[in-house]
Design an enzyme around this catalytic site. Structure first.
Site, mmCIF file in Angstrom:
data_model
loop_
_atom_site.group_PDB
_atom_site.id
_atom_site.type_symbol
_atom_site.label_atom_id
_atom_site.label_comp_id
_atom_site.label_asym_id
_atom_site.label_seq_id
_atom_site.Cartn_x
_atom_site.Cartn_y
_atom_site.Cartn_z
ATOM 1 N N VAL A 216 1.652 3.134 -3.214
ATOM 2 C CA VAL A 216 0.432 3.563 -3.888
ATOM 3 C C VAL A 216 0.270 5.059 -3.633
ATOM 4 C CG1 VAL A 216 -2.065 3.253 -4.078
ATOM 5 C CG2 VAL A 216 -0.590 1.290 -3.566
ATOM 6 N N GLY A 254 0.655 -1.189 5.162
ATOM 7 C CA GLY A 254 -0.057 -0.064 4.580
ATOM 8 C C GLY A 254 -0.103 -0.169 3.068
ATOM 9 N N ASP A 255 0.392 0.873 2.387
ATOM 10 C CA ASP A 255 0.406 0.878 0.921
ATOM 11 C C ASP A 255 1.806 0.632 0.374
ATOM 12 O OD1 ASP A 255 1.440 3.254 1.852
ATOM 13 O OD2 ASP A 255 0.680 4.448 0.178
ATOM 14 N N GLU A 256 2.679 0.025 1.174
ATOM 15 C CA GLU A 256 4.058 -0.231 0.760
ATOM 16 C C GLU A 256 4.218 -1.686 0.302
ATOM 17 O OE1 GLU A 256 7.058 1.052 3.582
ATOM 18 O OE2 GLU A 256 5.529 2.191 4.647
#
Length: 335
Positions: A216, A254-256
């Site tokens: 993201v 996280g955003d992964e």
């Protein structure tokens, strides 16, 4: 009759310990304490002890060598054997009936409902045959038979209930251990296992498999500007967009995110474009729809192992970020 062994390792250990105990018991009861008996009976007792010992060792060392039907047959054969011994010795005492507990507990712990019911029925019939044949008082025999039957049935009911509850708890723990709490997607542990299986299957079958790495864009600024609640909302929106397609999707942290897709580069690029469009169409996000940077790698086009596939997919993702983010990049073909 179809059946399922619950905990094959536990069942094998249970049978092994029974057989080893039976070997020692038979050696003491039929040989050592009866040395004055005819030689034929001593040899028969010793042979039985050796047979029990051999089965016990096999169950401990190589349970897979035993036929599949051995495991459901064990409690039924045990119940018949106990009945035969009680009948031969005309023993109707409570102590002799306690031996029925082993096949009962084995069935309730490791086998299905119908085999447990069959074991209880066989125990009831066996004890009834002994009690009614050798008890001097038929009313006492009937009361004893009824008490044993009810006790065995209730014991089986309780043990089976505890086993099913334990199974449900283990399933819940397994789901919790393999899923991401925020998005409901698979976590990194589950994804790594699935990646290994998928790559092995694709390599054996000669089919392509694509690994799609997703980040993201500027997620930290979303958290800093709009708060962590908005960031969580955005992550869930991305997860829903990636999930819409039936592929294996995971949040790595996280955003992964990562997606496993059975197909080549063209199919992976189409999926990436569709996922990005679904995210952009998401309404109700205070921060607005987030942008996605996506890296794509395909086995065997860009890699030959699971580790290589992850490495080149990450490299493609970084390439997409260097180009300005909010786009997809496909890995360079392997040499």
């Amino acid at each position: 009759m179809p059946f399922q062994i619950r905990d094959q390792h536990g069942a094998a250990r249970s049978v092994a310990y029974l057989m080893l105990a039976a070997a020692v018991y038979n050696l003491i009861a039929s040989v050592i304490t009866k040395l004055s008996e005819p030689l034929v009976e001593l040899i028969a007792g010793a042979a039985a002890a050796l047979g029990f010992l051999a089965i016990g060792v096999i169950c401990l060392r190589r349970p897979q060598a035993l036929p599949r039907l051995f495991w459901p047959a064990v409690p039924l054969l045990s119940a018949v054997t106990i009945t035969g011994l009680n009948y031969a010795t005309r023993d109707t005492t409570l102590g002799s009936q306690l031996f029925y507990l082993w096949p009962l507990l084995y069935s309730a712990s490791f086998l299905g409902r119908w085999l447990t019911v069959a074991t209880v029925a066989l125990i009831s019939a066996g004890h009834g045959a002994v009690a009614f044949s050798f008890s001097p008082d038929l009313r006492h025999a009937a009361a004893d038979w009824f008490a044993i039957t009810v006790a065995m049935a209730m014991t089986a009911f309780v043990v089976a209930g505890l086993r099913e509850r334990n199974t449900r708890l283990l399933e819940v723990l397994e789901v919790q251990a393999s899923s991401d709490a925020l998005t409901g997607l698979a976590n990194r542990r589950a994804f790594d296992e699935e990646l290994t299986r998928t790559v092995a299957a694709a390599t054996a079958g000669g089919d392509p498999v694509a690994l799609i790495s997703v980040d993201v864009d500027h997620f930290k600024s979303i958290n800093d500007t709009w708060g962590h609640a908005a960031g969580d909302h955005a992550l869930r929106a991305v997860a829903d967009a990636l999930r819409d397609g039936g592929h294996h999707v995971a949040r790595l942290g996280g955003d992964e995110f990562a997606v496993l897709l059975r197909g080549g580069p063209d199919a992976a690029v189409r999926y990436a474009d569709q996922a990005r469009a679904r995210v952009e169409a998401t309404a109700g996000l205070p921060c607005g729809p987030p942008k996605l940077s996506i890296g794509i790698a395909v086995l065997p086009d860009h890699a030959h192992t699971a580790e290589e596939l992850q490495r080149v997919a990450d490299a493609a993702l970084y390439q997409a970020k260097e180009r300005g983010r909010g786009q997809s990049a496909v890995a360079v073909s392997a040499a």
